[in-house]
Design an enzyme around this catalytic site. Structure first.
Site, short mmCIF file in Angstrom:
data_model
loop_
_atom_site.label_atom_id
_atom_site.label_comp_id
_atom_site.label_asym_id
_atom_site.label_seq_id
_atom_site.Cartn_x
_atom_site.Cartn_y
_atom_site.Cartn_z
N CYS A 95 -26.35 -11.84 -20.84
CA CYS A 95 -26.00 -13.14 -20.26
C CYS A 95 -26.78 -13.43 -18.99
CB CYS A 95 -24.50 -13.24 -19.99
SG CYS A 95 -23.94 -12.37 -18.53
N GLY A 134 0.79 -1.23 0.00
CA GLY A 134 0.00 0.00 0.00
C GLY A 134 0.82 1.27 0.00
N CYS A 146 -27.67 -8.55 -16.38
CA CYS A 146 -27.14 -8.27 -17.72
C CYS A 146 -28.14 -8.72 -18.78
CB CYS A 146 -25.82 -9.01 -17.91
SG CYS A 146 -25.21 -8.98 -19.62
N CYS A 148 -18.98 -11.92 -19.83
CA CYS A 148 -20.26 -12.02 -20.50
C CYS A 148 -20.20 -13.08 -21.61
CB CYS A 148 -20.61 -10.65 -21.09
SG CYS A 148 -22.35 -10.47 -21.51
N CYS A 155 -23.03 -6.49 -19.23
CA CYS A 155 -21.80 -6.69 -18.47
C CYS A 155 -20.72 -5.71 -18.93
CB CYS A 155 -21.24 -8.09 -18.69
SG CYS A 155 -22.06 -9.39 -17.77
#
Lengths: 371, 208, 295
Positions: free
Chosen positions: C254, C42, C251, C282, C276
């Site tokens: 899909c 980080g 979606c 997808c 998506c």
């Protein structure tokens, strides 16, 4: 069925072919040569070399041709090329006092050793469009001056003032390695050498505006042009295996030394201080603006309060580079629909809650319930 | 310069680009997953006591920008410094505190971690990386660690190591984000221990 | 300069440039920064980012990180907004195909290195994969404190009160934390980090992820990292816990209901559809026989 419309390889290729065709323009008009750009757009070439950090007039001219005259794009091409070049070392410090002068003026003394040399300048031209140029008028040859005496006859004005102690001395060379912001990330506070490197590479428009702001009261430094000199300087390099300097050739440079009023502080008596600008080729505007900003950025060192943008080195150095600025501004062209969708979702939700609150003002708990 | 090239000077990487990349990736994986032992293949035949693995990590990571410190056995053999100077151009420094990398052929006598650069609160990355050539590496026993890169707990044992290894690591981690990072290299293998690895009592948590 | 050190160049076929464009010295410098970034999760390691042949802000940091880690046997995937076929993703993928000759894929599961802008793939990442993020502004505190000298001190002191104040002010004003992307996270209990402008929907994927996550900011000259299996916590408050976006429909292609969606404007009469954002996810689902209402 729905098919997402997205850019593919064919679209990119076609866009670049179109760009190449548009760049060339009307084929009935003769192709611009690199030599034409180098000779007749010389100040543009100089600017691209300065901001591109690479002295190569032919390369800068070619970059300008490829970039359709877009200065920042040409600087980009030169910088990206420069990154791939091997580094052999650093030259000796330039001796601008030994410059073969094409131009030399001082605003601080009416006359001085070596005199004032106007040289090739737009100064005092009347800005009247010369329509004869459109027809390819050939200029009459310029008058020839007597060959100048040796450079010692043209000492830098700052050296003349320095002898009397009126001007702060240039700090002696302490032999410490000089920083290079292309090799190490800038660590604030940056020393003066790194700041000068940043300013020299910085966008002319940005540096000009910052310098101008100091003249209008945003960190006034009471500057005078001690000297501007334009000319040719010898470039010396000491190869490790030789141990002594050899000349690599010459470069055209513009140097500006601003001298600035200073009241002194503590043990330092009142004296003039320096602001310094140095660029490739002929670039007086940039060199002068750079010298103004350099002096301004010395505020902390000279015990002055840092209150305006031109005194704030982090503000100046983090924003003066045209490539960093243009890259980040122009990256907004890239798709951001994922982030925008996230914001849309939030705004829709906030609006729905706002509508609910407005419709039923007596139910303050609704907001919590809606979360 | 070519004329100073001793004929017996050991070769560097046969393919500097891809060999260097492979060793770096091994080091990256090792520090990303502390304690996990990874293969490290190298065909280098550096002058002893520089081991092939020490040499491989050195050639992959150091250059003229990274001061390097050599421990006593490596200093005692001038061919080692010659090999490193020729292939990396790295300045070899006398004091551990000046080094970005330390190459250690005798890990049992490794100087105190605190002799090496620890970084500063503003720049904890300005700290040393120690590369220790050990003879053995095992993840079946040894000090247990938790921390970033470790799923549950990991054990790592190596030999030889300084007698105070456990307390050193506890101290090194307790200074986080300051501290040193270690790569332990053994014949054909390596493991990493970054400062983020926290030693824990093995009885408390079984190795997973 | 040490004249004994030769410039090591293995030109990629046909380009005249070194493998993956960068010279070996630059790669080593970046690699060292990556190792320190991994050791200090980080924390933003300064590095001497080079001027690349694409503009700052267009992925130069991610490209430099990818170039530094990439090997001949890697399989590279490049996505922008979750999609493999957006123009900048295509451009960066072509750059590496030309300069490194590596295999490329659009399949998340097949990739060893994934360079991304603004998304984390929907399919879970695995050990052995590296996710490289393009980062515009790496400093999570930048919009609260513009000075690098100040933010560096705040990180040194782990003084993140400013960030909590900002998030709390959002709650006071809007009833919500109004940060929807680039939502700050705390890494391994120490550094607060900008996850790059991914939607906060993706934040939970960073936590305890089996893959190594590397972040490259070229213009700002910073590299940072999240090692695998690292605790990544989105900042929040007890009474206002962190939440991800949710969509009120699946979606359209899909039928996936647990994914991040792109909104597509179909006409000028308010017609919309949601599909998506992750094109590979997808396509994989549709190949497996899943369908949505518009398929």
């Amino acid at each position: 069925m729905y098919v997402a419309v997205k850019g593919g390889e064919a679209a990119i290729d076609n866009a670049h072919r179109l760009l190449a065709e548009i760049r060339r323009g009307d084929l009935a008009v003769p192709d611009l040569t690199v030599a034409q750009i180098r000779e007749q757009m010389r100040l543009l070439v100089d600017r691209v070399m300065t901001e591109g950090s690479l002295y190569d007039p032919d390369l800068a001219a070619l970059a300008l041709k490829q970039a359709r005259g877009d200065v920042v794009e040409a600087v980009f091409l030169v910088r990206a090329y420069r990154t791939t070049l091997p580094r052999f070392g650093a030259t000796e410090a330039l001796d601008t006092g030994a410059m073969t002068l094409a131009r030399r003026i001082s605003a601080t003394f009416k006359d001085l050793p070596g005199g004032q040399v106007l040289g090739p300048t737009f100064d005092y031209t009347h800005r009247l469009v010369d329509f004869a140029l459109a027809d390819g008028a050939v200029p009459e040859p310029a008058a020839e001056a007597e060959p100048e005496a040796d450079a010692a006859a043209c000492p830098r004005v700052t050296d003349l003032l320095g002898q009397a102690g009126l001007l702060e001395p240039s700090p002696p060379d302490d032999g410490a390695p000089v920083g290079d912001l292309t090799r190490e990330p800038v660590d604030y506070p940056a020393d003066r050498a790194v700041r000068l490197q940043g300013l020299a590479r910085g966008d002319e428009g940005f540096i000009l505006a910052l310098g101008y702001s100091t003249q209008r009261g945003y960190g006034r430094t009471h500057p005078f042009v001690g000297e501007i000199r334009v000319g040719t300087v010898e470039l010396d390099f000491t190869p490790e295996e030789l141990g002594f300097p050899v000349s690599l050739g010459t470069v055209d440079m513009t140097e500006c030394q601003m001298i600035n009023q200073f009241h002194g502080h503590g043990a330092v008596p009142p004296q003039f201080t320096r602001g310094y600008g140095l660029v490739f080729g002929q670039g007086e505007r940039k060199a002068m603006a750079m010298a103004l900003v350099d002096r301004s950025l010395r505020a902390a060192e000279l015990g002055e309060a840092v209150v305006v943008p031109a005194q704030d080195q982090e503000f100046v150095l983090a924003h003066c580079d045209s490539l960093q600025a243009t890259g980040f501004v122009e990256h907004m062209k890239l798709p951001h629909y994922v982030d925008f969708q996230a914001e849309l979702e939030l705004v829709r939700r906030l609006r729905a809650e706002h509508a609910a609150r407005t419709a039923e003002p007596d139910e303050p708990t609704l907001r919590e319930a809606a979360e | 310069m070519a004329h100073t090239l001793a004929p017996q000077l050991a070769h560097g990487f046969a393919d500097p680009v891809h060999d260097g990349q492979a060793v770096f990736r091994a080091a990256m994986e090792a520090l990303s997953r502390p304690g996990r032992i990874r293969p490290l293949d190298t065909a280098l035949t550096p002058p002893a006591p520089l081991t092939p693995e020490l040499a491989a990590v050195a050639l992959a990571l150091i250059d003229a920008d990274t001061p390097v410190w050599l421990d006593a056995p490596l200093r005692a053999e001038p061919a080692v410094a010659g090999f490193l100077r020729f292939h990396t151009g790295a300045p070899i420094v006398a004091s551990p505190g000046q080094a970005a990398f330390a190459l250690i052929a005798d890990p049992a006598r490794c100087p105190a971690f605190t002799d090496f650069a620890q970084g500063t609160p503003a720049y904890p990355d300005a700290s040393a990386t120690l590369i220790l050539a050990v003879e053995t590496l095992s993840d079946a026993t040894g000090l247990a660690f938790v921390g970033p890169g470790i799923r549950g707990t990991v054990c790592l044992d190596a030999g030889p190591l300084p007698a105070d290894w456990a307390s050193r690591w506890a101290a090194n981690h307790s200074g986080f984000p300051l501290g040193v990072d270690c790569l332990l290299v053994a014949p054909g293998r390596l493991a990493g221990l970054p400062r983020s690895a926290r030693p824990v009592t093995p009885e408390a948590i079984p190795c997973t | 300069m040490n004249s004994q050190v030769q410039i090591q160049v293995t030109p990629s076929p046909g380009t005249g440039y070194n493998f993956a464009y960068l010279d070996e010295g630059t790669k080593r410098m970046i690699r060292r920064a990556i190792l320190k970034a991994i050791a200090i999760p980080g924390y933003q390691v300064p590095f001497a980012a080079r001027e690349m042949p694409m503009p700052y802000g267009w992925g130069t940091g991610g490209v430099q990180v990818t170039a530094a880690i990439l090997g001949a046997s890697d399989v590279l995937k490049v996505i922008d907004q979750g999609a493999d076929d957006t123009t900048n993703a295509v451009s960066i993928r072509r750059f590496f195909t030309a300069t490194a000759g590596v295999a490329t894929t659009t399949r998340t599961a097949e990739a060893t290195v994934i360079q991304t802008r603004h998304r984390i793939p929907e399919a879970p990442l695995a050990e052995g994969q590296v996710l490289v993020y393009q980062v515009p502004i790496p400093e999570p505190l930048r919009f609260l404190e513009p000075r690098e000298t100040e933010t560096r001190q705040l990180h040194a002191l782990a003084e993140y009160g400013l960030m909590h104040v900002k998030l709390y002010e959002d709650i006071a004003r809007h009833g919500h934390i109004a940060t929807t992307y680039a939502y700050p996270v705390e890494v391994a209990g120490r550094y607060v980090m900008d996850p790059s402008p991914t939607p906060k929907f993706d934040n939970p994927k960073m936590d305890d992820c089996p893959a190594l996550q590397l972040f490259g900011a070229g213009r700002e000259k910073r590299i940072y990292a999240i090692p695998p299996y690292t605790r990544v916590r989105s900042l929040d408050f007890e009474d206002h816990p962190f939440r991800v976006q949710s969509f009120d429909r699946p979606c359209a292609l899909c039928g996936a209901g647990d994914v991040y969606l792109d909104e597509v404007v179909l006409d000028d009469a308010g017609g919309r559809m949601f599909v998506c954002s992750d094109t590979d996810h997808c396509e994989t689902r549709r190949a497996d026989g899943h369908t949505g209402e518009a398929a």
